[in-house]
Scaffold this motif. Structure first.
Motif, PDB file in Angstrom:
ATOM      1  N   SER A  34       9.725  -3.251  12.168  1.00 13.87           N
ATOM      2  CA  SER A  34      10.579  -4.421  11.882  1.00 13.87           C
ATOM      3  C   SER A  34      10.966  -4.453  10.398  1.00 13.87           C
ATOM      4  CB  SER A  34       9.886  -5.718  12.296  1.00 13.87           C
ATOM      5  OG  SER A  34       8.715  -5.940  11.540  1.00 13.87           O
ATOM      6  N   ASP A  53       4.597  -0.883   1.092  1.00 14.24           N
ATOM      7  CA  ASP A  53       3.616  -0.659   2.153  1.00 14.24           C
ATOM      8  C   ASP A  53       2.324  -0.101   1.571  1.00 14.24           C
ATOM      9  OD1 ASP A  53       3.670  -0.477   5.428  1.00 14.24           O
ATOM     10  OD2 ASP A  53       2.170   0.817   4.496  1.00 14.24           O
ATOM     11  N   GLY A  61       2.712   0.829  13.002  1.00 11.41           N
ATOM     12  CA  GLY A  61       2.172   1.206  14.309  1.00 11.41           C
ATOM     13  C   GLY A  61       3.107   2.036  15.154  1.00 11.41           C
ATOM     14  N   VAL A 125       0.511  -5.747  -1.334  1.00 16.53           N
ATOM     15  CA  VAL A 125       0.923  -7.048  -1.861  1.00 16.53           C
ATOM     16  C   VAL A 125      -0.263  -7.979  -1.692  1.00 16.53           C
ATOM     17  CG1 VAL A 125       2.514  -8.976  -1.596  1.00 16.53           C
ATOM     18  CG2 VAL A 125       3.338  -6.620  -1.368  1.00 16.53           C
ATOM     19  N   HIS A 168       0.274  -7.671  12.793  1.00 14.24           N
ATOM     20  CA  HIS A 168      -0.647  -8.604  13.465  1.00 14.24           C
ATOM     21  C   HIS A 168      -1.382  -9.519  12.477  1.00 14.24           C
ATOM     22  CE1 HIS A 168      -0.327  -6.458  17.397  1.00 14.24           C
ATOM     23  NE2 HIS A 168      -0.043  -5.444  16.591  1.00 14.24           N
ATOM     24  N   GLU A 171      -0.382 -11.160   6.728  1.00 12.30           N
ATOM     25  CA  GLU A 171      -1.169 -11.419   5.513  1.00 12.30           C
ATOM     26  C   GLU A 171      -0.470 -12.320   4.503  1.00 12.30           C
ATOM     27  OE1 GLU A 171      -2.830  -8.049   3.484  1.00 12.30           O
ATOM     28  OE2 GLU A 171      -3.460  -7.129   5.367  1.00 12.30           O
ATOM     29  N   MET A 222       5.505  -8.399  14.350  1.00  9.82           N
ATOM     30  CA  MET A 222       4.295  -9.049  14.875  1.00  9.82           C
ATOM     31  C   MET A 222       3.835 -10.206  14.000  1.00  9.82           C
ATOM     32  SD  MET A 222       3.712  -8.065  17.801  1.00  9.82           S
ATOM     33  CE  MET A 222       2.325  -9.173  17.997  1.00  9.82           C
ATOM     34  N   GLY A 234       2.394  -5.648  23.567  1.00 10.89           N
ATOM     35  CA  GLY A 234       1.949  -4.308  23.928  1.00 10.89           C
ATOM     36  C   GLY A 234       2.955  -3.257  23.533  1.00 10.89           C
TER      37      GLY A 234
HETATM   38  O1  48F Z   1       2.047  -3.537  12.315  1.00  9.53           O
HETATM   39  P1  48F Z   1       3.296  -2.872  11.880  1.00  9.53           P
HETATM   40  O2  48F Z   1       3.731  -1.660  12.611  1.00  9.53           O
HETATM   41  O3  48F Z   1       4.462  -3.987  11.815  1.00  9.53           O
HETATM   42  P2  48F Z   1       5.566  -4.511  12.843  1.00  9.53           P
HETATM   43  O4  48F Z   1       6.893  -4.170  12.298  1.00  9.53           O
HETATM   44  O5  48F Z   1       5.379  -3.647  14.164  1.00  9.53           O
HETATM   45  C1  48F Z   1       4.341  -3.863  15.079  1.00  9.53           C
HETATM   46  C2  48F Z   1       4.249  -2.645  15.967  1.00  9.53           C
HETATM   47  O6  48F Z   1       3.979  -1.488  15.216  1.00  9.53           O
HETATM   48  C3  48F Z   1       3.178  -2.752  17.057  1.00  9.53           C
HETATM   49  C4  48F Z   1       3.522  -3.689  18.125  1.00  9.53           C
HETATM   50  C5  48F Z   1       4.760  -3.452  18.941  1.00  9.53           C
HETATM   51  O7  48F Z   1       4.411  -3.476  20.262  1.00  9.53           O
HETATM   52  O8  48F Z   1       2.797  -4.609  18.365  1.00  9.53           O
HETATM   53  O9  48F Z   1       1.924  -3.098  16.482  1.00  9.53           O
HETATM   54  O10 48F Z   1       5.253  -5.928  13.126  1.00  9.53           O
HETATM   55  O11 48F Z   1       3.204  -2.464  10.349  1.00  9.53           O
HETATM   56  C6  48F Z   1       2.800  -3.359   9.356  1.00  9.53           C
HETATM   57  C7  48F Z   1       2.757  -2.596   8.045  1.00  9.53           C
HETATM   58  O12 48F Z   1       2.427  -3.503   7.014  1.00  9.53           O
HETATM   59  C8  48F Z   1       1.583  -2.855   6.060  1.00  9.53           C
HETATM   60  C9  48F Z   1       0.729  -1.910   6.885  1.00  9.53           C
HETATM   61  O13 48F Z   1       0.276  -0.812   6.110  1.00  9.53           O
HETATM   62  C10 48F Z   1       1.701  -1.475   7.992  1.00  9.53           C
HETATM   63  O14 48F Z   1       2.354  -0.258   7.675  1.00  9.53           O
HETATM   64  N1  48F Z   1       0.854  -3.924   5.361  1.00  9.53           N
HETATM   65  C11 48F Z   1       0.040  -4.848   5.903  1.00  9.53           C
HETATM   66  N2  48F Z   1      -0.395  -5.703   4.973  1.00  9.53           N
HETATM   67  C12 48F Z   1       0.160  -5.303   3.795  1.00  9.53           C
HETATM   68  C13 48F Z   1       0.953  -4.167   4.045  1.00  9.53           C
HETATM   69  C14 48F Z   1       0.108  -5.776   2.442  1.00  9.53           C
HETATM   70  N3  48F Z   1      -0.610  -6.853   2.108  1.00  9.53           N
HETATM   71  N4  48F Z   1       0.796  -5.110   1.486  1.00  9.53           N
HETATM   72  C15 48F Z   1       1.532  -4.019   1.804  1.00  9.53           C
HETATM   73  N5  48F Z   1       1.616  -3.534   3.073  1.00  9.53           N
END
Ligand code: 48F
Length: 256
Positions: A34, A53, A61, A125, A168, A171, A222, A234
């Motif tokens: 996203s 990131d 994910g 962050v 998920h 943060e 998420m 999922g």
């Molecule tokens: O969880 P994530 O893939 O984010 P999303 O775009 O996608 C969710 C799906 O991958 C999957 C799903 C779909 O069915 O449920 O889980 O919501 O990626 C979140 C990214 O944020 C980074 C982390 O390393 C990951 O790459 N991240 C998390 N907290 C921090 C961060 C932070 N405080 N600072 C920098 N990066």
């Protein structure tokens, strides 16, 4: 000579890039699907956008598909985005398509950077900047500094808008709600926490919940489900892509 030239090339261009990104239209936290899609559409619209990131390889994910089976399912509503990124796909069943998770994640990243977004990896962050009751930027540190628990101060990056795309854990929304004791524009006024799996409702709600939850702070992916307390969906990724596009469109409108 060549040895020092190599080092200078890295140092000068890196710090030039960092300096150029200290004041942004949009700071995106989290390089999951996203966040990356949001970075692409914002950059394509000519906005100054950087994505931070914490991992060495942004992509969140999406790299691992489901249970490390590296295929991803996308529903037809999100296929325009898959086509825009030039990702190969195959029809599967009932308006569902499959894509290779490695090709799709790397294509999202490639097109975001190519469109003009700057991606900073290994950045965590840890806080936001508050100015005049508005989220106005992010506070960043090296991930290894935080992992080691080193007593090292972070740096500040100003942004007109911040996107919480941290997945998920949502943060950034948690930090804003907890540290500032404020009510978010969510059903509970705080981070509700995502509910158990319901594919259809989860996919619908993740896009619906993509919005500004506090002045200057938007959620996508998420993190949107987590703050609003809607179900996880999922291993289907169309909602993540559509959420990324929606948050970009909302902010592009605000920046007009
Ligand atoms: O969880 P994530 O893939 O984010 P999303 O775009 O996608 C969710 C799906 O991958 C999957 C799903 C779909 O069915 O449920 O889980 O919501 O990626 C979140 C990214 O944020 C980074 C982390 O390393 C990951 O790459 N991240 C998390 N907290 C921090 C961060 C932070 N405080 N600072 C920098 N990066």
């Amino acid at each position: 000579m060549i040895e020092t030239q190599i080092s200078k090339g890295i140092i000068q261009t890196y710090f030039n890039k960092l300096e150029k990104n200290l004041s942004l239209d949009v700071a995106i936290v989290g390089g999951g699907p996203s966040g990356i899609v949001a970075a692409y559409y914002l950059a394509k619209a000519g906005k100054r956008v950087a994505l931070f990131d914490r991992k060495l390889s942004p992509g969140g994910g999406m790299w691992g598909g489901a249970m490390m089976f590296n295929q991803v399912v996308i529903q037809k509503e999100a296929m325009d985005i898959i086509r825009e990124f030039g990702i190969s796909y195959e029809p599967f069943a009932d308006d569902l398509f499959t894509v290779d998770s490695i090709e799709s994640t790397s294509s999202l990243l490639y097109h975001a950077v190519h469109a003009g977004a700057t991606l900073f990896n290994c950045y965590s962050v840890e806080d936001v900047i508050f100015k005049e009751e508005k989220v106005s930027g992010v506070v960043v540190n090296w991930t290894p500094v935080l992992r080691e628990g080193l007593h090292v101060d972070p740096l500040n990056v100003l942004a007109k808008f911040v996107i919480d795309g941290t997945g998920h854990d949502s943060e950034i929304s948690k930090v804003v709600a907890r540290k500032n004791g404020i009510r978010l524009a969510t059903p509970t006024g705080a981070v509700a926490g995502e509910r158990s799996l319901d594919v259809v409702e989860g996919e619908r709600a993740v896009v619906e919940g993509t919005k500004e939850i506090y002045p200057g702070l938007y959620v996508c992916g998420m993190a949107s489900s987590a703050v609003s307390g809607t179900p996880r969906m999922g291993p289907i990724f169309g909602g993540m892509l559509m959420s990324g596009k929606k948050v970009a469109d909302l902010i592009i409108d605000r920046l007009k």
